[in-house]
Design a protein around this motif. Structure first.
Motif, mmCIF file in Angstrom:
data_model
loop_
_atom_site.group_PDB
_atom_site.id
_atom_site.type_symbol
_atom_site.label_atom_id
_atom_site.label_comp_id
_atom_site.label_asym_id
_atom_site.label_seq_id
_atom_site.Cartn_x
_atom_site.Cartn_y
_atom_site.Cartn_z
ATOM 1 N N ALA A 131 8.969 0.471 -3.301
ATOM 2 C CA ALA A 131 8.543 -0.691 -2.523
ATOM 3 C C ALA A 131 7.030 -0.679 -2.390
ATOM 4 N N PRO A 132 6.398 -1.854 -2.471
ATOM 5 C CA PRO A 132 4.937 -1.884 -2.336
ATOM 6 C C PRO A 132 4.532 -1.426 -0.958
ATOM 7 N N PRO A 133 3.407 -0.762 -0.846
ATOM 8 C CA PRO A 133 2.963 -0.293 0.476
ATOM 9 C C PRO A 133 2.656 -1.464 1.381
ATOM 10 N N PRO A 134 2.900 -1.307 2.675
ATOM 11 C CA PRO A 134 2.612 -2.411 3.607
ATOM 12 C C PRO A 134 1.130 -2.694 3.666
ATOM 13 N N PRO A 135 0.757 -3.948 3.945
ATOM 14 C CA PRO A 135 -0.683 -4.269 4.023
ATOM 15 C C PRO A 135 -1.316 -3.553 5.197
ATOM 16 N N PRO A 136 -2.596 -3.235 5.094
ATOM 17 C CA PRO A 136 -3.267 -2.545 6.206
ATOM 18 C C PRO A 136 -3.340 -3.426 7.428
ATOM 19 N N PRO A 137 -3.267 -2.843 8.608
ATOM 20 C CA PRO A 137 -3.332 -3.663 9.828
ATOM 21 C C PRO A 137 -4.706 -4.299 9.970
ATOM 22 N N PRO A 138 -4.770 -5.475 10.596
ATOM 23 C CA PRO A 138 -6.078 -6.139 10.767
ATOM 24 C C PRO A 138 -6.986 -5.320 11.665
#
Length: 234
Positions: A142-149
């Motif tokens: 699974a693609p890594p989750p986007p970084p938090p803002p």
């Protein structure tokens, strides 16, 4: 009639061997299947056909498929155990061993069988059933989750960076000037104005208690201490 069928099947079997030696694996398989249709009990035919199938399974899809070499299921729901691999390996050893199989394809098929055993027995160790598909197909990560803002800086911090706010002037207390007032021996209140005047003289300035400011001694303190228009001493 039976003898004719057997002779025809034997000719088809010999043709299959010739085609395999010539490198025509597909033609060898067709001839072997034709011979099996004509006379399935022909001696050495079944062993030769098994050797052709192993070579065809190893070359399928452009890479060696070890499950197909051993004749193991490879569906989505198939679970392969170590005993399954060992059972198929032993069965094919009796069919493909060059001492028992006179076909020209037997030697290469037996070597492929050994390689399939080494690969699949390591993938499916004893006592741990594992899916066949997961061992042969790489799982998609699974693609890594986007970084938090990143949190926005507070308006106060931004004003400090841009110089939008100024420090408040120090309160008129003795601690704002870096001195510690000595205690009064008689317990009286500390005279802050007298102390400011002394501090200003020590630094070559004149202190005006009326407007609470200091001016250079060269100016002579002109205008200070007088209440002009509006109550200003300047």
């Amino acid at each position: 009639m039976a003898n004719d069928m057997e002779e025809e099947a034997e000719r088809a079997y010999m043709l299959a061997e010739e085609r395999f030696v010539a490198g025509d694996l597909a033609g060898a398989l067709r001839s072997a299947r034709n011979a099996n249709r004509l006379f399935s009990s022909l001696p050495a035919l079944q062993n030769a056909a098994a050797a052709y199938e192993v070579h065809a399974a190893a070359a399928r899809r452009g890479r060696t498929n070890w499950y197909a070499v051993l004749g193991l299921r490879q569906e989505e729901t198939a679970v392969t155990t170590h005993e399954d691999v060992k059972r198929q390996y032993r069965r094919l050893c009796l069919v493909l061993h060059p001492d028992k199989n006179p076909s020209a394809a037997a030697d290469g098929a037996f070597k492929l069988l050994q390689q399939a055993w080494e690969a699949l027995s390591a993938r499916h160790p004893p006592g741990r059933p594992t899916p066949s598909v997961s061992a042969s197909k790489p799982s998609k990560k699974a693609p890594p989750p986007p970084p938090p803002p990143r949190p926005r800086a507070s308006p106060c911090r931004e004003r400090r960076k841009t110089g939008g706010s100024q420090r408040r002037p120090p309160s008129p207390e003795w601690s704002s000037f870096g001195f510690t007032a000595p205690p009064e021996p008689d317990g009286s209140t500390f005279d802050f104005r007298a102390w400011r005047e002394a501090y200003a003289r020590a630094n070559g300035a004149i202190y005006c208690g009326h407007c609470d400011t200091e001016s250079a001694a060269a100016e002579g303190g002109a205008g200070h201490g007088k209440s002009g228009s509006g109550g200003r001493c300047h």
